[in-house]
Design a protein around this motif. Structure first.
Motif, PDB file in Angstrom:
ATOM      1  N   THR A 163       8.106  42.740  51.541  1.00 35.15           N
ATOM      2  CA  THR A 163       9.186  42.301  52.420  1.00 35.15           C
ATOM      3  C   THR A 163       8.702  41.234  53.391  1.00 35.15           C
ATOM      4  O   THR A 163       9.391  40.227  53.635  1.00 35.15           O
ATOM      5  CB  THR A 163       9.751  43.495  53.214  1.00 35.15           C
ATOM      6  OG1 THR A 163      10.293  44.449  52.289  1.00 35.15           O
ATOM      7  CG2 THR A 163      10.842  43.049  54.178  1.00 35.15           C
ATOM      8  N   ALA A 166       8.031  37.957  51.442  1.00 34.91           N
ATOM      9  CA  ALA A 166       9.283  37.310  51.049  1.00 34.91           C
ATOM     10  C   ALA A 166       9.963  36.643  52.239  1.00 34.91           C
ATOM     11  O   ALA A 166      10.576  35.576  52.104  1.00 34.91           O
ATOM     12  CB  ALA A 166      10.221  38.338  50.413  1.00 34.91           C
ATOM     13  N   ALA A 167       9.843  37.254  53.432  1.00 33.42           N
ATOM     14  CA  ALA A 167      10.406  36.646  54.637  1.00 33.42           C
ATOM     15  C   ALA A 167       9.639  35.378  55.010  1.00 33.42           C
ATOM     16  O   ALA A 167      10.213  34.404  55.502  1.00 33.42           O
ATOM     17  CB  ALA A 167      10.381  37.643  55.794  1.00 33.42           C
ATOM     18  N   PRO A 170      10.515  32.411  51.620  1.00 33.18           N
ATOM     19  CA  PRO A 170      11.797  32.716  50.968  1.00 33.18           C
ATOM     20  C   PRO A 170      12.002  31.995  49.638  1.00 33.18           C
ATOM     21  O   PRO A 170      12.717  32.507  48.774  1.00 33.18           O
ATOM     22  CB  PRO A 170      12.833  32.282  52.011  1.00 33.18           C
ATOM     23  CG  PRO A 170      12.112  31.334  52.927  1.00 33.18           C
ATOM     24  CD  PRO A 170      10.694  31.802  52.959  1.00 33.18           C
ATOM     25  N   ASP A 171      11.385  30.851  49.459  1.00 31.96           N
ATOM     26  CA  ASP A 171      11.543  30.133  48.195  1.00 31.96           C
ATOM     27  C   ASP A 171      10.899  30.887  47.027  1.00 31.96           C
ATOM     28  O   ASP A 171      11.221  30.631  45.869  1.00 31.96           O
ATOM     29  CB  ASP A 171      10.924  28.733  48.292  1.00 31.96           C
ATOM     30  CG  ASP A 171      11.705  27.813  49.225  1.00 31.96           C
ATOM     31  OD1 ASP A 171      12.876  28.136  49.530  1.00 31.96           O
ATOM     32  OD2 ASP A 171      11.146  26.789  49.655  1.00 31.96           O
ATOM     33  N   HIS A 173      10.854  34.281  46.854  1.00 32.30           N
ATOM     34  CA  HIS A 173      11.312  35.667  46.953  1.00 32.30           C
ATOM     35  C   HIS A 173      11.330  36.394  45.609  1.00 32.30           C
ATOM     36  O   HIS A 173      10.818  37.526  45.502  1.00 32.30           O
ATOM     37  CB  HIS A 173      12.695  35.710  47.608  1.00 32.30           C
ATOM     38  CG  HIS A 173      13.167  37.090  47.942  1.00 32.30           C
ATOM     39  ND1 HIS A 173      13.644  37.963  46.988  1.00 32.30           N
ATOM     40  CD2 HIS A 173      13.237  37.759  49.129  1.00 32.30           C
ATOM     41  CE1 HIS A 173      13.982  39.100  47.559  1.00 32.30           C
ATOM     42  NE2 HIS A 173      13.749  39.003  48.852  1.00 32.30           N
ATOM     43  N   ILE A 176       7.716  37.169  44.480  1.00 28.81           N
ATOM     44  CA  ILE A 176       7.069  38.148  45.358  1.00 28.81           C
ATOM     45  C   ILE A 176       7.611  39.543  45.079  1.00 28.81           C
ATOM     46  O   ILE A 176       6.853  40.521  45.035  1.00 28.81           O
ATOM     47  CB  ILE A 176       7.267  37.755  46.840  1.00 28.81           C
ATOM     48  CG1 ILE A 176       6.486  36.478  47.143  1.00 28.81           C
ATOM     49  CG2 ILE A 176       6.823  38.886  47.764  1.00 28.81           C
ATOM     50  CD1 ILE A 176       6.783  35.883  48.505  1.00 28.81           C
ATOM     51  N   THR A 177       8.915  39.642  44.875  1.00 30.18           N
ATOM     52  CA  THR A 177       9.509  40.934  44.526  1.00 30.18           C
ATOM     53  C   THR A 177       8.943  41.436  43.211  1.00 30.18           C
ATOM     54  O   THR A 177       8.635  42.634  43.051  1.00 30.18           O
ATOM     55  CB  THR A 177      11.035  40.812  44.421  1.00 30.18           C
ATOM     56  OG1 THR A 177      11.561  40.400  45.693  1.00 30.18           O
ATOM     57  CG2 THR A 177      11.666  42.140  44.031  1.00 30.18           C
TER      58      THR A 177
END
Length: 227
Positions: A163, A166-167, A170-171, A173, A176-177
């Motif tokens: 989390t 990803a913050a 953001p590009d 995301h 990373i997830t």
């Protein structure tokens, strides 16, 4: 959580003197449906609950043949007490175990991001893809801490780290997830990584190193205050 003694005394004072099997079954189900038991049911207890449910059903079927009387009440209250004790004993151990397993870094030694990258490449050279992927995720988290993108925090879980990353980026995301979920799968589930996972993780690590984090990424989310 009411104590076994209170469970016994409360039911004994409010119950008819000679309940039949159906009444005893209703009392037990009403007791076990209380919120305190639901809140004590993390995912790791699913199998336990399934077994308990089967056992109680068999118990109630046997109780049908006993007819009305104090013996039925004693039998069912004993079942409720056993379930309550099992929750008190098993739940803390499973929760502590799950918390420990979910942490990104499994020990207290703080290593550099470059150390994790080296370990990842060494594991890949020996076709140990699970370890290679996990070490690259650790490298990403440690690198973000070293770059002061977010503060180092002991016992940070993979979900929390994902989390935060990803913050910050953001590009990236979706990627990373993906790696955060794969980290949990290969280390704590039944997932099996492959060469393609290692290469994808390595490419993501390289991309994050070259990327500029979002300006608001340094602030940790506020901790929830118990009500």
């Amino acid at each position: 959580m009411p104590s076994p003694a209170r469970l016994w005394s409360g039911a004994a004072m409010e119950a008819p003197i000679e309940p039949d099997a159906d009444q005893a079954r209703d009392w037990a189900r009403e007791e076990l449906s209380k919120r305190v038991y639901e809140e004590a049911e993390p995912g790791l207890l699913d199998r336990f609950w399934a077994r308990v449910s089967d056992w109680l059903n068999e118990l109630f079927e046997d109780a049908d043949g006993l007819g009305a009387g104090p013996g039925v009440l004693v039998l069912v209250l004993a079942a409720v007490v056993l379930v309550a004790v099992a929750i008190l004993v098993i739940r803390p151990r499973l929760n502590a175990s799950a918390k420990k397993r979910a942490e990104v870094f499994a020990h207290d030694v703080v290593e550099r991001a470059t150390d994790h990258r080296t370990r990842a490449d060494q594991a890949a050279a020996e076709n140990r893809w699970n370890e290679a992927l996990a070490e690259y995720f650790r490298a990403m988290v440690r690198s973000a801490e070293e770059r002061v993108i977010f503060d180092a925090r002991p016992a940070r879980t993979a979900a929390e780290a994902g989390t935060r990353l990803a913050a910050a980026f953001p590009d990236f995301h979706p990627e990373i997830t993906w790696i955060q979920q794969r980290f949990d799968e290969v280390l704590y589930g039944k997932g099996i990584a492959a060469d393609a996972d290692y290469r994808r993780a390595s490419a993501l690590d390289t991309a994050l190193e070259a990327a500029r984090p979002a300006s608001s990424a340094s602030a940790e989310p506020p901790l929830a205050v118990p009500q």
